[in-house]
Design a protein around this motif. Structure first.
Motif, short mmCIF file in Angstrom:
data_model
loop_
_atom_site.label_atom_id
_atom_site.label_comp_id
_atom_site.label_asym_id
_atom_site.label_seq_id
_atom_site.Cartn_x
_atom_site.Cartn_y
_atom_site.Cartn_z
N ALA A 33 7.74 -11.91 0.94
CA ALA A 33 8.62 -10.77 1.24
C ALA A 33 8.35 -9.60 0.31
N GLY A 34 7.79 -9.84 -0.85
CA GLY A 34 7.54 -8.76 -1.81
C GLY A 34 6.63 -7.68 -1.27
N PRO A 35 5.43 -8.00 -0.77
CA PRO A 35 4.55 -6.94 -0.23
C PRO A 35 5.17 -6.19 0.94
N VAL A 36 5.99 -6.88 1.75
CA VAL A 36 6.64 -6.19 2.88
C VAL A 36 7.60 -5.13 2.35
N LEU A 37 8.38 -5.47 1.33
CA LEU A 37 9.29 -4.50 0.74
C LEU A 37 8.53 -3.37 0.06
N LEU A 38 7.43 -3.69 -0.62
CA LEU A 38 6.64 -2.64 -1.25
C LEU A 38 6.04 -1.71 -0.21
N GLY A 39 5.61 -2.28 0.92
CA GLY A 39 5.09 -1.45 2.01
C GLY A 39 6.16 -0.51 2.55
N SER A 65 -6.23 6.30 13.56
CA SER A 65 -5.87 6.35 14.98
C SER A 65 -4.38 6.35 15.20
N GLY A 66 -3.60 6.16 14.11
CA GLY A 66 -2.14 6.15 14.22
C GLY A 66 -1.56 4.82 14.64
N ALA A 67 -2.38 3.80 14.76
CA ALA A 67 -1.87 2.49 15.18
C ALA A 67 -1.09 1.80 14.06
N LEU A 68 -1.41 2.12 12.79
CA LEU A 68 -0.71 1.52 11.66
C LEU A 68 -0.36 2.60 10.65
N THR A 69 0.69 2.36 9.89
CA THR A 69 1.06 3.29 8.82
C THR A 69 0.33 2.91 7.54
N VAL A 70 0.37 3.85 6.57
CA VAL A 70 -0.26 3.57 5.28
C VAL A 70 0.40 2.38 4.60
N GLY A 71 1.72 2.29 4.70
CA GLY A 71 2.45 1.16 4.08
C GLY A 71 2.08 -0.16 4.71
N GLU A 72 1.92 -0.17 6.01
CA GLU A 72 1.56 -1.42 6.69
C GLU A 72 0.16 -1.90 6.27
N VAL A 73 -0.78 -0.93 6.19
CA VAL A 73 -2.13 -1.31 5.76
C VAL A 73 -2.12 -1.75 4.30
N GLN A 74 -1.32 -1.06 3.47
CA GLN A 74 -1.20 -1.46 2.07
C GLN A 74 -0.68 -2.89 1.96
N ALA A 75 0.40 -3.18 2.73
CA ALA A 75 0.94 -4.55 2.72
C ALA A 75 -0.09 -5.55 3.22
N PHE A 76 -0.84 -5.16 4.26
CA PHE A 76 -1.82 -6.09 4.81
C PHE A 76 -2.93 -6.38 3.80
N GLN A 129 -2.64 -6.35 0.60
CA GLN A 129 -2.08 -7.28 -0.37
C GLN A 129 -2.04 -8.70 0.19
N PHE A 130 -1.65 -8.79 1.47
CA PHE A 130 -1.60 -10.11 2.08
C PHE A 130 -2.99 -10.73 2.21
N SER A 131 -3.98 -9.91 2.48
CA SER A 131 -5.34 -10.45 2.58
C SER A 131 -5.79 -11.01 1.24
N ARG A 132 -5.37 -10.34 0.16
CA ARG A 132 -5.66 -10.86 -1.17
C ARG A 132 -4.91 -12.17 -1.38
N GLN A 133 -3.63 -12.20 -0.99
CA GLN A 133 -2.84 -13.42 -1.13
C GLN A 133 -3.39 -14.54 -0.25
N PHE A 134 -4.01 -14.18 0.87
CA PHE A 134 -4.61 -15.18 1.76
C PHE A 134 -5.89 -15.74 1.14
N SER A 135 -6.67 -14.87 0.52
CA SER A 135 -7.93 -15.32 -0.08
C SER A 135 -7.70 -16.07 -1.38
N GLN A 136 -6.63 -15.68 -2.10
CA GLN A 136 -6.39 -16.29 -3.41
C GLN A 136 -6.16 -17.80 -3.33
N PRO A 137 -5.25 -18.29 -2.44
CA PRO A 137 -5.07 -19.75 -2.39
C PRO A 137 -6.31 -20.49 -1.89
N LEU A 138 -7.09 -19.85 -1.00
CA LEU A 138 -8.34 -20.47 -0.59
C LEU A 138 -9.28 -20.63 -1.78
N GLY A 139 -9.37 -19.57 -2.59
CA GLY A 139 -10.20 -19.65 -3.79
C GLY A 139 -9.66 -20.65 -4.79
#
Length: 610
Positions: A51-57, A292-303, A305-315
């Motif tokens: 929930a943290g990255p979502v709130l930060l976004g 293209s306007g499909a996503l906001t800056v906050g949404e991409v920022q959150a994503f 962060q999530f991609s990092r969080q997704f890669s971190q447990p795999l690593g």
């Protein structure tokens, strides 16, 4: 008799990683309450962390929208502050849940290690002597200590992290699909590459970890042998050879450890590469989606962060791969011990025995291996109060015979009875409680001399202990020690005592146990001639009314035996009294007696030098 004890050279092979891991999980899952709480706290911690990255976004979107607001209202710092406060609270709560979850995981792991040690200790008491004949003592000790400790350390560092990593992957992946299914699919493109890398590395490193811990056991076995036999090593000048053998084992351990760590060490760099590749792809496509306007800056920022969080447990999982493989290699060695064949089960309803101690071997056969029979169709009766002496060349089966009576080994044919009761129908504890045994190899434990003498009679009084010591002619030297009967022997089995003094203590132990049947296996071989005469007189008193089996090489010590049994290659070739056997022309006993008499005469006639 049973052959040299060796550590069987098993063929090198990869361990059953999946089966061993599943069995380890079942061991951990015995504390279901703790693991349920562990999972609940893990879900809560991951949920709050996600929930943290979502709130930060959301806070980022508030800032961006305030900057770009055409109405000029500007940034709503109050709203941003509230969102940031909620973010801080979420992270603090998630961290607390993680701390409690970690403590629960450590408690569960230590409980599992304690339970495993308990199971191993109980197992060691149920394993037949044949297992110890095949394994080096140092290797068994290594399994009980090093391997269990290594497994516990592995689980302590891995269990909580694995649970959190798995939950994080699932939660983060769900949120990523919620934000943008396209970016989520792009992020998933690197997962197969990660799995292939881990599988490739794991397949090559697991056999090396198995070899590593096998060589650790062998090295410990060598060290244990050299330590217990250090006097002989020095006496025969074999220090260089012992050191060379150590260096060879140490080199093998080094090579196996180096290969295991070098192979598993590739995991982290490969996972970092895959994680960076994933980050580049997500950032590039995310930038295009913002344009293209499909996503906001906050949404991409959150994503991002999530991609990092997704890669971190795999690593993290990949980084723990080497530790897990090492732990599973140790677990396999412990489970191999726990799965070893046990002694024949006790009868469902044991038959109690009572009587004066009549022992009968009825057509008994025994073999250590199917291809090598040792005892065939042996019959022997020992009447109550009689002394049966067993003589014969080394390897004839003398000690094996009394080991069969003790049920240290199970016979392969015939039966042995005690007062008419087949000993196979008795409980081992009942059988052995009626037998006292004094071996050529003494065994004393770390404790007081009084405790060592009273080992076979737990509730013996001090007066009974002293009386037993006097009967064994041990009282005199005990009283010369600094603390007398309270003198504490070290853990090396009384290293400060002479071999004869140790033997006297074990004989005193047999006196105090007051058994129905007495077994003496070269019991006076380590004492001087004068003490031997005294002990023989005491033994004669002890044997009164008891059945006694005496294994001896010096025929002078068994002249008064009621029956002398001569064994050769597992068979009784002669039996009778000393006078009867000596008078038998061409007999085996007469030949043994004549050979010893000639050696004794030669020794006495040898000129003395001053």
């Amino acid at each position: 008799m049973s052959g040299a004890k060796t550590d069987a050279d098993h063929p090198e092979h990869s361990s059953d990683f999946v089966g061993t891991a599943a069995r380890t999980v079942r061991l951990l899952a015995q504390r279901r309450g703790q693991f349920t709480a562990l999972l609940v706290l893990g879900v809560a911690s991951v949920g709050l962390t996600v929930a943290g990255p979502v709130l930060l976004g959301h806070a980022t979107d508030l800032v961006v929208s305030g900057i770009l607001d055409d109405a000029g209202a500007g940034i709503d710092f109050g709203a941003v502050a509230r969102v940031l406060a909620w973010t801080a609270a979420v992270y603090v709560a998630g961290g607390l849940c993680g701390v409690v979850q970690g403590r629960l995981a450590n408690t569960a792991v230590q409980h599992a290690a304690r339970q495993m040690r308990h199971d191993v200790e109980r197992k060691l008491s149920r394993i037949p002597l044949s297992y110890y004949d095949r394994k080096r003592r140092g290797d068994i000790i290594s399994r009980v200590t090093n391997d269990i400790d290594n497994l516990a350390q592995c689980l302590q560092q891995v269990v909580g992290q694995l649970v959190m990593s798995a939950l994080t992957i699932v939660a983060v992946l769900g949120v990523m699909f919620w934000i943008s299914w396209l970016l989520a699919l792009i992020a998933l493109l690197t997962v197969p590459l990660s799995l292939l890398a881990m599988a490739w590395i794991g397949k090559r490193s697991q056999p090396e970890f198995t070899r590593q811990w096998r060589h650790t056991g062998r090295l410990n076995g060598h060290i244990e042998e050299m330590y217990t036999g250090h006097a002989l090593v020095k006496a025969f000048g074999r220090e260089d050879q012992a050191l060379a053998a150590f260096d060879a084992e140490n080199e093998s351990l080094y090579e196996a450890s180096r290969r295991a760590q070098a192979t598993s060490g590739l995991t982290q760099p490969l996972m970092m590469f895959v994680g960076n590749l994933n980050y580049v792809l997500v950032a590039a496509v995310g930038g295009l989606r913002i344009a293209s306007g499909a996503l906001t800056v906050g949404e991409v920022q959150a994503f991002v962060q999530f991609s990092r969080q997704f890669s971190q447990p795999l690593g993290m999982i990949a980084g723990m791969l080497g530790m897990v493989q090492s732990g599973m290699a140790s677990a396999e060695r412990v489970f191999d011990l726990l799965d070893a064949s046990e002694e024949k089960p006790e009868p469902a309803v044991p038959v109690p025995s009572s009587g004066a101690g009549r022992v009968a071997f009825e057509d008994v056969s025994f073999r250590y291996t199917l291809a090598e029979p040792l005892i065939e169709s042996l019959s022997l009766v020992a009447e109550p109060g009689h002394t049966v002496a067993i003589v014969g060349p080394t390897g004839a089966g003398k000690t094996t015979l009394v080991n069969l009576l003790m049920r240290f080994y199970e016979i392969t044919g015939g039966r042995i009875t005690l007062d008419g009761v087949d000993i196979a129908t008795m409980s081992r504890a009942d059988l052995r409680s009626r037998i006292g045994m004094v071996l050529q190899d003494t065994w004393l434990f770390g404790g007081t001399i009084a405790d060592n003498i009273a080992y076979g009679a737990r509730h013996a009084t001090r007066e009974q202990v002293v009386a037993a010591a006097r009967s064994a002619h041990a009282d005199r030297f005990i009283r010369t020690l600094p603390a007398g009967y309270e003198t504490v022997l070290d853990d090396e089995g009384g290293a400060g005592l002479s071999a004869g003094e140790k033997q006297l203590l074990t004989i005193a132990r047999a006196f105090l146990a007051d058994p129905t049947i007495l077994i003496l296996d070269e019991a006076t071989s380590s004492v001087d001639t004068r003490t031997e005469v005294l002990i023989q007189q005491a033994m004669a008193r002890l044997r009164e009314g008891r059945t006694a089996f005496v294994i001896a090489h010096r025929l002078s010590t068994i002249r008064d035996a009621d029956t002398i049994v001569v064994m050769e290659r597992g068979r009784i070739v002669e039996q009778g009294t000393h006078q009867e056997l000596v008078a038998r022309t061409g007999g085996a006993y007469r030949a043994l007696h004549a050979a010893q008499f000639r050696r004794g005469a030669a020794a006495s006639d040898r000129p003395r030098t001053t």
